[in-house]
Design a protein around this motif. Structure first.
Motif, PDB file in Angstrom:
ATOM      1  N   ALA A  63       0.825  -1.210   0.000  1.00  0.00           N
ATOM      2  CA  ALA A  63       0.000   0.000   0.000  1.00  0.00           C
ATOM      3  C   ALA A  63       0.857   1.257   0.000  1.00  0.00           C
ATOM      4  N   ALA A  64       2.058   1.170   0.608  1.00  0.00           N
ATOM      5  CA  ALA A  64       2.912   2.354   0.701  1.00  0.00           C
ATOM      6  C   ALA A  64       3.535   2.704  -0.639  1.00  0.00           C
ATOM      7  N   ALA A  65       3.663   1.696  -1.529  1.00  0.00           N
ATOM      8  CA  ALA A  65       4.426   1.907  -2.759  1.00  0.00           C
ATOM      9  C   ALA A  65       3.933   3.075  -3.616  1.00  0.00           C
ATOM     10  N   PRO A  66       2.616   3.135  -3.993  1.00  0.00           N
ATOM     11  CA  PRO A  66       2.197   4.269  -4.825  1.00  0.00           C
ATOM     12  C   PRO A  66       2.365   5.604  -4.117  1.00  0.00           C
ATOM     13  N   VAL A 185       6.132  -6.751  -6.570  1.00  0.00           N
ATOM     14  CA  VAL A 185       6.856  -6.009  -7.606  1.00  0.00           C
ATOM     15  C   VAL A 185       6.711  -4.511  -7.387  1.00  0.00           C
ATOM     16  N   VAL A 186       5.506  -4.110  -7.033  1.00  0.00           N
ATOM     17  CA  VAL A 186       5.240  -2.683  -6.901  1.00  0.00           C
ATOM     18  C   VAL A 186       6.090  -2.076  -5.784  1.00  0.00           C
ATOM     19  N   PHE A 187       6.287  -2.817  -4.684  1.00  0.00           N
ATOM     20  CA  PHE A 187       7.114  -2.307  -3.597  1.00  0.00           C
ATOM     21  C   PHE A 187       8.571  -2.195  -4.033  1.00  0.00           C
ATOM     22  N   LEU A 188       9.060  -3.235  -4.728  1.00  0.00           N
ATOM     23  CA  LEU A 188      10.451  -3.204  -5.191  1.00  0.00           C
ATOM     24  C   LEU A 188      10.676  -2.023  -6.135  1.00  0.00           C
ATOM     25  N   LEU A 189       9.691  -1.788  -7.010  1.00  0.00           N
ATOM     26  CA  LEU A 189       9.851  -0.681  -7.958  1.00  0.00           C
ATOM     27  C   LEU A 189       9.888   0.656  -7.222  1.00  0.00           C
ATOM     28  N   THR A 288      14.606  10.325   1.390  1.00  0.00           N
ATOM     29  CA  THR A 288      14.423   9.176   2.283  1.00  0.00           C
ATOM     30  C   THR A 288      13.290   9.468   3.252  1.00  0.00           C
ATOM     31  N   GLY A 289      13.286  10.686   3.785  1.00  0.00           N
ATOM     32  CA  GLY A 289      12.246  11.081   4.725  1.00  0.00           C
ATOM     33  C   GLY A 289      10.872  10.973   4.094  1.00  0.00           C
ATOM     34  N   ALA A 290      10.744  11.408   2.833  1.00  0.00           N
ATOM     35  CA  ALA A 290       9.451  11.348   2.154  1.00  0.00           C
ATOM     36  C   ALA A 290       8.997   9.891   2.021  1.00  0.00           C
ATOM     37  N   ALA A 291       9.943   8.984   1.717  1.00  0.00           N
ATOM     38  CA  ALA A 291       9.591   7.570   1.578  1.00  0.00           C
ATOM     39  C   ALA A 291       9.127   7.012   2.919  1.00  0.00           C
ATOM     40  N   ILE A 292       9.813   7.389   4.004  1.00  0.00           N
ATOM     41  CA  ILE A 292       9.397   6.919   5.321  1.00  0.00           C
ATOM     42  C   ILE A 292       8.040   7.510   5.685  1.00  0.00           C
ATOM     43  N   LEU A 296       4.630   5.562   6.718  1.00  0.00           N
ATOM     44  CA  LEU A 296       3.826   5.864   7.898  1.00  0.00           C
ATOM     45  C   LEU A 296       2.354   6.054   7.524  1.00  0.00           C
ATOM     46  N   ILE A 297       2.112   6.763   6.412  1.00  0.00           N
ATOM     47  CA  ILE A 297       0.728   6.985   5.979  1.00  0.00           C
ATOM     48  C   ILE A 297       0.042   5.649   5.710  1.00  0.00           C
ATOM     49  N   ALA A 298       0.775   4.748   5.022  1.00  0.00           N
ATOM     50  CA  ALA A 298       0.194   3.438   4.708  1.00  0.00           C
ATOM     51  C   ALA A 298      -0.069   2.646   5.976  1.00  0.00           C
ATOM     52  N   THR A 299       0.897   2.686   6.916  1.00  0.00           N
ATOM     53  CA  THR A 299       0.722   1.981   8.189  1.00  0.00           C
ATOM     54  C   THR A 299      -0.509   2.513   8.919  1.00  0.00           C
TER      55      THR A 299
END
Lengths: 358, 523
Positions: A63-66, A185-189, A288-292, A296-299
């Motif tokens: 869910a976090a990937a997009p 796959v979506v997470f890896l991408l 990196t912060g944006a990815a984390i 967090l949003i997905a969690t």
């Protein structure tokens, strides 16, 4: 041994000063809360049929990937002191155009590739339109991308004729629902995009120049920085990344829902960027912060569902967690706490003396 | 007549005794005394960083002193906020004029004292009251409904003072009120201050402009590095004594730079390498010719708004000319942007050091490499070793403090920010360096270093165009001086023994302004 300990504490201290430190803590806390409710929440199983890992954590990563993808673009845009409100709508446009193409071109791998390319191109072109409005016409980023947000949603509906187009294509389904090494796959991408963009801006001079135009556009101009070129680069990147996210969002169900695909996802992306320690005023940014932040949003989204919080209370719950996080990050609030601690310390040590005097 | 001594027997209104302000282990002020009487203009003199602003901030309630006492009318006072100081009758106009630029003059003057009626603010009454305040200061011809953003810096400054006077304070503190004003504007401001003196207001006036202080004040207190070095009545002071009190050994250094420049001075030989013909910009600059030779320092003298900054910007691509041509080495030069100019090794340091110069949030290192890196393009970043060597070289050569290249530039003093900015341009190896007020608002030590740098640049065959309101500085550094007035070049003089500040002032001054005293900064 002692040097080992000091190096470990100094490492801890640098981590503590990272802007995304509190985001990591919040993720850990949410997972802990979920584990309290269900001790097996963190368990990860293996599904031999699909060759994939299964579990709540894997769901969160998927869910976090997009969100992470559009957050990376948003992070660059915000660093230039801009904002891109159109990413959610561009996701719908990309979903619409790829589904329409697949619905008519069939299920071959070639068709999937063409759909991917077309969606990416359209995302980049609409991002470039944003850039023209902002850097050539001179409109404010908020207005320009607000216009694109409305127009994009409309464009998606025009493309599908107002329908929620569905299509079937195995290659396309795989990129959204497939697994490599047991991971989606979506997470890896998404991880690949974060690393690639991060390396690109930090290893080249792009990061420095983006920060310079975000902090002080007039000074940057006199220093010879090409502001227009950089604005085109970041808005096109944001549009293209939104298109990638849109492809995944529609491919996972092989349907584009023109009203709901990417709906209000720009808000999630902005929040992720802010949680990651990038100021909306522009300037210093942290990918990196944006990815984390996206993680967090997905969690948070998954936690809300897992805890069974009623859907009407969901936005309020989200808001509370995010406000608490922003307060923790705020230098002013931290100074306030520090001042209070400094004040209470001498009082307690003086207390015995006062007692004697009395 | 203007330096009327205050009645020496008048009881002191403000007595500050042994004021010490320390930030951690660093003492910004060390046991400074200051006594001000009613109806007296008391000047605080000293270099930037001497502690003038800090002392004013203590009295205004902005900064709390570490130790020391303040008495107002003999009663102890310890203002812990500007509001408390205002309640005691002390108002301050601090260095960065805090006016609401989008409001009208009247709204600004009466801010916080708006007359209220049953239906909220009574606007008619507000403008009438604002007009009364302005009228008492001799500014009755101001339209109180005009927006402040459309005003000149001087008028904005007057509005800020009028606002401070709205609740009739007994003590008015002014921190460098003239630093952004030109000669005529300074006179207008001084007229208002003299009027306030007649009304018995005690004023503290911090400035590093010697002539202005002597023309206006009754008493002087000289600060150096946070301590008070002297206090005396203004009419008893010897200029040379005052200068040596303020700057000491630096004066000799300036003389040395001047004589070094004179030795290198030579009339330009051969054809100029940069040639501007009929360069013009509508409503900003009339067609102007200018030739520049390698290793030559050309000064531009003129008042603010005379077209001097505009000419400099056209020369270096900061603005685009409507007509006229520029030639570099005999080839036509198209300067569409600063980036294009930098490719031709032409660099410009803007007068607006914070707005257009350094990027405050970036580190010293990033600020220094920014221009060079933009010229190389984003895809060809400098290697870390190359970058660190370049940056360390400039920090060492220009004496930038602090030496840590990771320090954000916003934490540096004005002088060090200017050095970082100059390092950025020097890193691009300019052939023409345009400097717009490079020493404005900079302390004496850094000022000396920057002037020495200009001399070194010229010695290494770089052409330098320098703008300065400080005519002594221009005379010390320039080979030629271009004089600008009313958006036109009105003359060009070769520098030499016969040329003095007075000559240039005479060229600039219009006939009706001839009786004005030349108000120049310190050397």
């Amino acid at each position: 041994m002692s040097t080992d300990a000091t190096s470990r504490t100094s490492m801890l201290r640098t981590l503590l000063h990272r802007p995304y430190f509190w985001g990591l803590i919040a993720i850990a806390l949410l997972l802990a809360v979920n584990s309290l409710k269900d001790p097996s929440y963190l368990a990860i199983g293996y599904n031999a049929n699909t060759g994939s890992l299964v579990g709540n954590v894997i769901d969160i990563l998927r869910a976090a990937a997009p969100i992470a993808m559009i957050s990376v673009g948003m992070c660059l845009v915000i660093a230039t002191a801009g904002i891109d409100l159109s990413v959610g709508s561009l996701m719908a446009v990309a979903g619409a155009v790829s589904m329409e193409l697949l619905a008519s071109a069939g299920g071959s791998a070639g068709a999937a590739l063409a759909a991917l390319g077309l969606a990416l191109l359209l995302g980049a072109v609409l991002g470039a339109v944003n850039a023209v409005l902002i850097s050539v016409v001179g409109l404010q980023p908020f207005i320009s991308t607000l216009v694109m947000m409305l127009a994009g949603r409309g464009l998606a509906k025009v493309i599908t004729g107002g329908q929620n187009t569905a299509a079937s294509n195995e290659t396309f389904r795989w990129i959204a629902n497939g697994y490599v090494l047991g991971l989606p796959v979506v997470f890896l991408l998404a991880v690949l995009i974060v690393i690639a963009v991060g390396l690109l801006v930090r290893r080249s001079a792009l990061g420095l120049m983006i920060e310079a135009i975000g902090m002080d556009p007039r000074a940057a101009r006199l220093a010879g920085v090409n502001r227009r070129g950089l604005l085109f680069a970041v808005y096109i990147a944001s549009g293209a990344l939104a298109a990638v996210a849109g492809i995944f969002a529609s491919a996972s169900v092989m349907t584009v829902d023109v009203s709901n695909t990417g709906y209000q996802l720009e808000m999630d992306a902005i929040l992720a960027v802010v949680i990651g320690g990038t100021s909306l005023a522009g300037g210093k940014f942290n990918i990196t912060g944006a990815a984390i932040g996206a993680l967090l949003i997905a969690t948070l989204d998954k936690t809300v569902v897992f805890l069974g919080i009623s859907s009407s209370a969901t936005p309020a719950f989200k808001a509370i967690v995010i406000i608490a996080l922003c307060l923790l990050q705020s230098q002013r609030v931290r100074d306030l706490f520090r001042a209070r601690r400094a004040k209470t310390a001498p009082v307690t040590s003086d207390a015995p003396k006062e007692a004697v005097a009395a | 007549m203007s330096t009327r001594p205050a009645a020496p027997d008048a009881a002191p209104l403000v007595e500050m005794a042994a004021i010490t302000v320390a930030h951690g282990p660093v003492e910004v002020l060390h046991e400074v005394d200051l006594t001000v009487r009613a109806g007296e203009i008391h000047a605080l003199m000293g270099e930037n960083g001497a502690g003038k602003s800090t002392l004013i901030n203590v009295l205004a309630g902005v900064t709390s002193p570490t130790s020391g006492s303040i008495r107002l009318d003999g009663r102890p006072l310890r203002p812990s906020s500007p509001a408390e100081a205002q309640a005691a009758g002390i108002r301050a106009v601090l260095q960065d004029v805090p006016v609401a630029r989008h409001l009208s003059i009247g709204e600004n003057v009466m801010l916080g004292h708006e007359p209220r009626g049953r239906f909220g603010i009574r606007w008619g009454e507000l403008h009438a009251q604002a007009h009364r305040v302005l009228d008492e200061l001799g500014l009755g011809d101001m339209d109180t409904r005009r927006r402040v953003r459309s005003l000149s810096p001087a008028t904005t400054q007057l509005v800020a003072i009028a606002r401070a006077m709205a609740d009739e304070p007994r003590v008015l503190l002014l921190d460098e009120p003239t630093s952004s004003l030109d000669t005529a504007e300074v006179e207008q401001l001084f007229l208002v201050l003299r009027r306030l003196r007649e009304r018995g207001v005690a004023m503290v006036f911090a400035s590093h402009f010697l002539e202005q202080v002597l023309a206006l004040s009754d008493r002087l207190t000289v600060l150096r590095s946070g301590t008070r070095v002297a206090e005396f009545p203004a009419h008893q002071v010897e200029r040379s004594e005052l200068i040596s009190l303020m700057i000491g050994h630096d004066l000799a250094e300036l003389r040395r730079i001047g004589s070094q420049r004179r030795e290198h001075r030579s009339d330009p030989a051969g054809p100029p390498f940069y040639r501007a013909r009929q360069l013009a910009q509508r409503e900003v600059l009339a067609p102007t010719d200018l030739d520049l030779h390698r290793g030559e320092v050309v000064g531009i003298a003129g008042l603010r708004g005379s077209g001097r900054t505009e000419l400099a910007r056209l020369l270096a691509g900061g603005a685009t000319a409507d007509s006229g041509t520029a030639m570099l080495d005999g080839r036509a030069l198209s300067l569409r942007s600063p980036a294009a100019a930098l490719r031709h090794h032409i660099a410009m340091a803007s007068e607006d050091r914070l707005g257009e110069g350094v990027v405050a949030g970036l580190s010293i290192r990033d600020n220094i490499v920014l221009a060079l890196q933009s010229r190389r393009g984003w895809a060809r970043p400098m290697s870390r070793a190359e970058r660190d060597e370049l940056v360390a070289g400039f920090i060492d050569e220009l004496g930038i403090r602090p030496v840590d290249p990771a320090t954000p530039v916003e934490r540096l003093s004005g002088g060090n920010q200017q050095k970082v900015l100059l390092a950025r341009w020097l890193a691009t190896r300019p052939r023409l360096m345009v400097l717009d007020e490079p020493t404005k608002g900079i302390d004496m030590g850094a000022r000396v270093e920057i002037q020495a740098l200009v001399a070194r640049l010229a010695a290494s065959r770089v052409a330098v165009v320098i703008i300065s309101s400080d005519l002594d500085e221009l005379l010390r550094l320039s080979d030629r001086i271009v004089v600008m007035k009313d958006r036109m070049k009105i003359g060009e003089v070769s520098n030499g023994p016969g040329l003095s500040v007075e000559t240039i002032v005479e060229m600039i001054a219009a006939p009706e302004e001839e009786d004005l005293p030349p108000l120049t900064g310190l050397p």
